[in-house]
Design an enzyme around this catalytic site. Structure first.
Site, PDB file in Angstrom:
ATOM      1  N   SER A  91     -10.041  23.143  77.953  1.00  0.00           N
ATOM      2  CA  SER A  91      -8.656  22.741  77.672  1.00  0.00           C
ATOM      3  C   SER A  91      -8.632  21.502  76.777  1.00  0.00           C
ATOM      4  O   SER A  91      -9.194  21.525  75.688  1.00  0.00           O
ATOM      5  CB  SER A  91      -7.894  22.530  78.981  1.00  0.00           C
ATOM      6  OG  SER A  91      -6.529  22.308  78.725  1.00  0.00           O
ATOM      7  N   HIS A 198      -1.118  26.345  78.663  1.00  0.00           N
ATOM      8  CA  HIS A 198      -1.868  27.500  78.140  1.00  0.00           C
ATOM      9  C   HIS A 198      -1.124  28.835  78.266  1.00  0.00           C
ATOM     10  O   HIS A 198      -1.693  29.876  77.988  1.00  0.00           O
ATOM     11  CB  HIS A 198      -3.265  27.606  78.767  1.00  0.00           C
ATOM     12  CG  HIS A 198      -4.139  26.441  78.401  1.00  0.00           C
ATOM     13  ND1 HIS A 198      -4.676  26.290  77.137  1.00  0.00           N
ATOM     14  CD2 HIS A 198      -4.521  25.346  79.108  1.00  0.00           C
ATOM     15  CE1 HIS A 198      -5.355  25.157  77.101  1.00  0.00           C
ATOM     16  NE2 HIS A 198      -5.276  24.565  78.270  1.00  0.00           N
TER      17      HIS A 198
END
Length: 303
Positions: A91, A198
């Protein structure tokens, strides 16, 4: 001779006081931190070293703090003569990988991360979303079940074979947790996060990051990067910019990333940055890989 990869942790690894010991006891680290701190328009140094926790928990501070500490430690690992053939990050950790692979300078990598943190926060506040960790179920089965759930809910972080994170609208997450437990998941745990990171709900953040990235001077990297969203190797500025856009609302394919590193001859992985989360995940993905955790000056001295 096996190849080496540097990997970098994502949000959740932060703690008040992070980096302070390194800053005070290592001259190179102090210089690197000072360069980073002076390039920002807000006081990251106080947030990292002194807190309070409430401040450090804000995405605007959390994300650049993690990337800054990771990249300063990375610099110290390189001082020991260790260099990566491959880089990857989980991430926001992917932004540390941009710096480590020398696609961006350290300061620019942190500066772009700060913009990401602020943008993510802003978009997250405008959508009523969340995330939940699903434990004890194959990701393919999770994706199957999610197709039957009403509303926006997607599998977004493929962390290890039996742990996948879902994200989406709050009510859809609640319905998904019930459906997944009924379908055999051991646990479905809502996460204490401020948004559906996301997931497709974050696409407006991608648009903002896309135009912001155009202001930066990206270089051809010195290491190959395994992209979060595709688990494919990328190495040109155009590919990196495309990943910055896609990653803000696309998945983190961590299982595939680790498998891709191994396929390409990597046998030693350095997890560089706060915490030890990735080392744990990597061991669950492939026990044969050697993982070395670097999150303190002690760890640096042992190298």
């Amino acid at each position: 001779m096996g190849k080496t990869a540097f990997v970098f942790p994502g949000q959740g690894a932060q703690f008040v006081g992070m980096g302070k010991d390194i800053y005070e006891n290592n001259e190179i680290a102090k210089q690197e931190f000072d360069k980073i701190f002076s390039s920002l328009s807000f006081d990251l140094k106080t947030a990292m070293f002194e807190g309070p926790e409430e401040t450090l928990k804000k995405t605007k501070y959390t994300q650049p703090a993690i990337v800054a500490m990771s990249l300063v430690l990375e610099k110290l690992v390189r001082e020991k003569g260790i260099k990566p053939d491959f880089v990857a990050g989980h991430s926001v950790g992917e932004y540390a990988a941009f710096g480590s692979g020398e696609f961006l300078t350290l300061s620019d990598a942190v500066k772009l991360t700060a913009f990401r943190g602020e943008t993510m926060n802003e978009i997250a506040e405008s959508v009523n979303g969340g995330m939940a960790a699903i434990i004890g179920m194959e990701s393919s089965k999770i994706e199957e079940v999610l197709k039957t759930v009403e509303g926006v809910v997607e599998a977004v972080n493929f962390n290890e074979p039996k742990q996948t994170v879902i994200a989406g609208q709050k009510d859809a997450i609640e319905r998904a947790c019930v459906a997944l437990k009924e379908a055999g998941a051991k646990r479905a745990l809502p996460l204490a996060v401020s948004g559906p990171f996301h997931s497709s709900l974050m696409k407006p953040a991608g648009e903002k990051l896309k135009s912001e990235a155009e202001k930066y001077d990206f270089k051809e990297g010195t290491a190959k990067l395994i992209a979060n969203t595709t688990a494919e190797i990328i190495s040109t500025p155009a590919e990196i910019k495309a990943e910055i856009y896609a990653q803000s609302f696309g998945p983190v394919k961590w299982v595939d990333t680790v498998n891709k590193l191994k396929e390409n001859g990597v046998d030693t992985i350095y997890e560089i940055g706060p915490g030890k989360v990735l080392a744990g995940l990597i061991k669950k993905i492939d026990k044969e890989l050697t993982v070395i955790n670097v999150n303190s000056l002690d760890d640096i001295e042992k190298l």
